[in-house]
Each structure stands twice: as structure tokens, then as C-alpha cells.
Design an enzyme around this catalytic site. Sequence first.
Site, mmCIF file in Angstrom:
data_model
loop_
_atom_site.group_PDB
_atom_site.id
_atom_site.type_symbol
_atom_site.label_atom_id
_atom_site.label_comp_id
_atom_site.label_asym_id
_atom_site.label_seq_id
_atom_site.Cartn_x
_atom_site.Cartn_y
_atom_site.Cartn_z
ATOM 1 N N LYS A 262 36.978 40.029 37.485
ATOM 2 C CA LYS A 262 38.253 40.685 37.823
ATOM 3 C C LYS A 262 38.247 42.100 37.238
ATOM 4 O O LYS A 262 38.848 42.367 36.195
ATOM 5 C CB LYS A 262 39.421 39.838 37.285
ATOM 6 C CG LYS A 262 40.743 40.117 38.005
ATOM 7 C CD LYS A 262 41.717 38.990 37.753
ATOM 8 C CE LYS A 262 43.137 39.317 38.175
ATOM 9 N NZ LYS A 262 43.349 39.562 39.585
ATOM 10 N N LEU B 96 37.087 35.892 43.964
ATOM 11 C CA LEU B 96 37.617 35.736 42.612
ATOM 12 C C LEU B 96 37.926 34.257 42.361
ATOM 13 O O LEU B 96 38.447 33.591 43.268
ATOM 14 C CB LEU B 96 38.915 36.553 42.490
ATOM 15 C CG LEU B 96 39.489 36.610 41.085
ATOM 16 C CD1 LEU B 96 38.726 37.629 40.254
ATOM 17 C CD2 LEU B 96 40.961 36.965 41.108
ATOM 18 N N TYR C 250 40.965 43.206 34.200
ATOM 19 C CA TYR C 250 42.408 43.009 34.100
ATOM 20 C C TYR C 250 42.779 41.561 34.406
ATOM 21 O O TYR C 250 41.964 40.784 34.904
ATOM 22 C CB TYR C 250 43.161 43.975 35.030
ATOM 23 C CG TYR C 250 43.154 43.596 36.494
ATOM 24 C CD1 TYR C 250 42.015 43.761 37.274
ATOM 25 C CD2 TYR C 250 44.283 43.061 37.107
ATOM 26 C CE1 TYR C 250 42.016 43.412 38.626
ATOM 27 C CE2 TYR C 250 44.294 42.720 38.456
ATOM 28 C CZ TYR C 250 43.155 42.891 39.203
ATOM 29 O OH TYR C 250 43.152 42.539 40.526
ATOM 30 N N ARG D 28 39.571 33.174 32.198
ATOM 31 C CA ARG D 28 38.988 34.073 33.204
ATOM 32 C C ARG D 28 38.820 35.486 32.625
ATOM 33 O O ARG D 28 37.824 36.160 32.893
ATOM 34 C CB ARG D 28 39.870 34.119 34.464
ATOM 35 C CG ARG D 28 39.238 34.936 35.584
ATOM 36 C CD ARG D 28 39.987 34.801 36.882
ATOM 37 N NE ARG D 28 41.324 35.368 36.818
ATOM 38 C CZ ARG D 28 42.231 35.277 37.781
ATOM 39 N NH1 ARG D 28 41.939 34.627 38.900
ATOM 40 N NH2 ARG D 28 43.419 35.796 37.650
ATOM 41 N N ARG E 85 31.298 61.165 28.448
ATOM 42 C CA ARG E 85 30.863 60.579 29.715
ATOM 43 C C ARG E 85 29.353 60.405 29.787
ATOM 44 O O ARG E 85 28.594 61.374 29.717
ATOM 45 C CB ARG E 85 31.326 61.470 30.876
ATOM 46 C CG ARG E 85 31.063 60.834 32.236
ATOM 47 C CD ARG E 85 31.465 61.766 33.369
ATOM 48 N NE ARG E 85 31.250 61.121 34.653
ATOM 49 C CZ ARG E 85 30.058 61.028 35.254
ATOM 50 N NH1 ARG E 85 28.988 61.544 34.684
ATOM 51 N NH2 ARG E 85 29.936 60.407 36.408
ATOM 52 N N GLU F 133 38.332 36.152 51.283
ATOM 53 C CA GLU F 133 39.620 36.067 50.573
ATOM 54 C C GLU F 133 40.457 37.254 51.013
ATOM 55 O O GLU F 133 39.989 38.097 51.784
ATOM 56 C CB GLU F 133 39.412 36.049 49.051
ATOM 57 C CG GLU F 133 38.760 37.295 48.507
ATOM 58 C CD GLU F 133 38.529 37.253 46.992
ATOM 59 O OE1 GLU F 133 39.191 36.488 46.281
ATOM 60 O OE2 GLU F 133 37.669 38.025 46.521
HETATM 61 C C1 LIG Z 1 40.695 39.513 45.243
HETATM 62 C C2 LIG Z 1 41.655 38.476 44.755
HETATM 63 N N1 LIG Z 1 41.536 37.208 45.183
HETATM 64 C C3 LIG Z 1 42.393 36.238 44.790
HETATM 65 C C4 LIG Z 1 43.433 36.522 43.917
HETATM 66 C C5 LIG Z 1 44.372 35.428 43.477
HETATM 67 O O1 LIG Z 1 44.078 35.093 42.154
HETATM 68 P P1 LIG Z 1 45.183 34.389 41.247
HETATM 69 O O2 LIG Z 1 45.553 33.119 41.923
HETATM 70 O O3 LIG Z 1 44.479 34.137 39.965
HETATM 71 O O4 LIG Z 1 46.304 35.335 41.143
HETATM 72 C C6 LIG Z 1 43.583 37.824 43.417
HETATM 73 C C7 LIG Z 1 44.645 38.142 42.485
HETATM 74 O O5 LIG Z 1 44.788 39.230 42.021
HETATM 75 C C8 LIG Z 1 42.674 38.826 43.854
HETATM 76 O O6 LIG Z 1 42.784 40.088 43.421
#
Ligand SMILES: Cc1ncc(COP(=O)(O)O)c(C=O)c1O
Length: 283
Positions: A149, A205, A34, A53, A102, A181
Site C-alpha cells: 500500500k 491490494l 499509508y 498490513r 535527493r 480491482e
Molecule cells: C487499490 C485498492 N484496492 C482495494 C482497496 C480496499 O482495501 P480496504 O478494504 O483495505 O480498504 C483499496 C483501499 O484503499 C485500494 O486502494
Amino acid sequence: MEDRIAYFNGRFMSIDKIRISPNDRGFLFADGVYEVIRSYKGKLFMYNEHIDRLKYSLSELKINFHNTASLKGIILELLRRNKLENVDATTYIQITRGEYERMLKFPPADVPPTVYIVPKPIQLDEQTIIKGIKAVSVEDVRWGRCDIKTVALLPNALAHQQAIEQGADIGLFTKDGNITEGTHVSVFGVKNGSLITYPAGKHILPSITRKVVKQLCEELNLELIEKAISLDSISDIDELFVVGTTPEITPVISVNDIIIANGKPGNITLMLQKAFNRFVGEL
Ligand SMILES: Cc1ncc(COP(=O)(O)O)c(C=O)c1O
């Protein structure tokens, strides 16, 4: 009744009318990716970076969706149809490996991915960005590819819920005693005028807002060091803030009830918030 218009597998339709098969691999295995793209009064923020991304996530999972060139037109049309062209909004894009009986093995290559895109207006509490938020640490039990993601956000949901139940606003993941994070944000600390953030790699991420903040640091001549912030060092840190597509740059005023500095957003955080607003203003 939800009257928002979404895009689903080639058609614009009311969210209520969308039906997804129980055999969709997104439903069965969280086999999908996503993106969330912000728009400021109809202008898409860091669009190319989000699409790059998305392409990376799709390619790492070998999901056969190559029509990323069509997405911009669809998003702009969705903003128009939902009357979100003159307000701030986020658009959610989800692409799964599609619907098939499945089994763990991938379906045949001609099974089309499921594509779902929907925007919504941003409802941000301005005071949050001004006053800051409280965080708690949560053990990072996610898989080894947090750089992709994927829609497999159960650890994030559990961590966020835990934070809320502990009276905080956000959960910060810790791995080997270091903050990696947040549940949906990147984390930055400030010590002696230098910024610190966890190094890019498979544990976090590649946040687009992190990238913008990195660029702003260069412009403002602020040193940015990519290294881990240990949870133990939090009582000694000068400033802490989180960044992301929705929360932009939000100060963190406590972690596990340990107050950061004097419990107020720090000067470098405020400076970066101003620079970020300028950057958005130039869109
Ligand atoms: C785990 C994680 N880290 C960092 C971020 C921040 O990413 P972005 O700046 O691209 O929104 C997100 C955003 O959804 C996230 O899910």
C-alpha cells in the site's frame, strides 16, 4: 483555515502548522506507505488487520518504522481531539522514508521516517450504497507490487479522473482483459449464486474489507471462487459490487454503460450488506 488536529513526527498540531521538507522522500519519490482505518463511533474497525498490513508494506519497502504499537493511542487521541469519537470517521496514516538529500540510494539507517496521521469524518451518500454506482474499465498500468500500500497513487488518480470525465463513479482496472480491482476498492462478481473475486497476489491490494466479505461468505454458506472476472463476461454476470474501507459494500450497476442484470443491486449483494452491517454492529 483548516482547524483539524493531526499528528506529525511526534507532535499533535493543527494541519496548517505542519511543514514537510522538499527533500522528504515521500515528496521526491512517493517513497512511503499509508493506511486508512475506519472508526464507527470511535470504535476502530479491523484495527489489527490494518496494522499487520502496514507492517507488511513497511517491511517490503524496508522503511525503518517499528513503533506500530504506539499508533492505536495516537489514533484514539486524534479522534478525541477532533471530536470524532461519536461519529463515523477514517484515519489516514502515512509513513515515508524521511528527509534526506535527493538520491536513489536509501538514506543512512538513523534518518527517521516521516509520520503523518490525520482523521476526518466520513461523508457518505447513503443513496450510493443503496442505488449503486457506475463503473468504467481502465487499463491497469500500475507497477508489479500492487500488494504494497504505497502512496504512489498516480495511476489510481488518473483512472479515477478518467471515470469521472466519462460520467462514471469509479474506475475498474483491467489486466489482460480481466478486472483486477478498482482504483480504491476490491471487486466481486456473482454468477449462479457463487461469488468471484480476483485471486490474492501481487496484482491487487490485500483489502481488509475483501477479507471481511470472505468471512461473511463462509458464515452465510456462500461459495467464493478466487478467479479473474473477464471484462467480456460482464454482460453475462448476475451481480457486481465493490468493497473497501470507505464504501463498505457498494453495488455496481453498470460497467462501460453495460447494465448489470436489471440495473438494480442484486440479492446476494443486499444479503452481504446486511451481514456487513451486523458485523459492524457487533464491534
Ligand atoms: C487499490 C485498492 N484496492 C482495494 C482497496 C480496499 O482495501 P480496504 O478494504 O483495505 O480498504 C483499496 C483501499 O484503499 C485500494 O486502494
